[in-house]
Motif scaffolding. Structure first.
Motif, short mmCIF file in Angstrom:
data_model
loop_
_atom_site.label_atom_id
_atom_site.label_comp_id
_atom_site.label_asym_id
_atom_site.label_seq_id
_atom_site.Cartn_x
_atom_site.Cartn_y
_atom_site.Cartn_z
N THR A 2 36.56 5.41 27.22
CA THR A 2 37.74 5.88 27.93
C THR A 2 38.51 4.68 28.48
O THR A 2 37.93 3.77 29.06
CB THR A 2 37.33 6.80 29.08
N SER A 4 40.90 2.72 31.03
CA SER A 4 41.30 2.75 32.44
C SER A 4 42.80 2.53 32.52
O SER A 4 43.39 1.91 31.64
CB SER A 4 40.64 1.63 33.24
N SER A 45 37.66 9.80 34.67
CA SER A 45 36.55 10.37 35.44
C SER A 45 36.45 9.74 36.83
O SER A 45 36.13 10.41 37.81
CB SER A 45 35.23 10.19 34.69
N GLU A 46 36.74 8.43 36.93
CA GLU A 46 36.74 7.76 38.23
C GLU A 46 37.88 8.28 39.11
O GLU A 46 37.69 8.45 40.32
CB GLU A 46 36.88 6.25 38.05
N GLN A 48 39.19 11.26 39.02
CA GLN A 48 38.79 12.59 39.47
C GLN A 48 37.78 12.48 40.61
O GLN A 48 37.86 13.20 41.61
CB GLN A 48 38.19 13.37 38.30
N GLN A 49 36.83 11.56 40.50
CA GLN A 49 35.81 11.35 41.54
C GLN A 49 36.47 10.87 42.83
O GLN A 49 36.15 11.36 43.92
CB GLN A 49 34.77 10.33 41.06
#
Length: 68
Positions: A2, A4, A45-46, A48-49
């Motif tokens: 993915t 960044s 994903s980061e 979203q976290q």
């Protein structure tokens, strides 16, 4: 794998305790540019976290803006 991308995280928190927690959380993700703006390089994903973690810290009257 993915990719960044850069995001700007802008926030407005009125409570001093919550503000300190928000700043400390963002220091782990990126660089503070101004008092209430940070620049972070995040995978989806980061991102979203981070959004989930900040929403847990900030009160309902706080404001969060994330711009890609």
């Amino acid at each position: 794998m993915t990719q960044s991308s850069w995001v700007l995280v802008c926030y407005d928190v009125r409570d001093q305790r919550r503000l300190r927690h928000t700043v400390k959380k963002l220091e782990g993700y990126g660089q503070r540019i101004q008092y209430s703006i940070s620049r972070c390089r995040l995978a989806p994903s980061e991102l979203q976290q981070l959004r989930w973690e900040l929403e847990k810290i900030m009160a309902p009257e706080g404001h969060l803006l994330i711009v890609r």
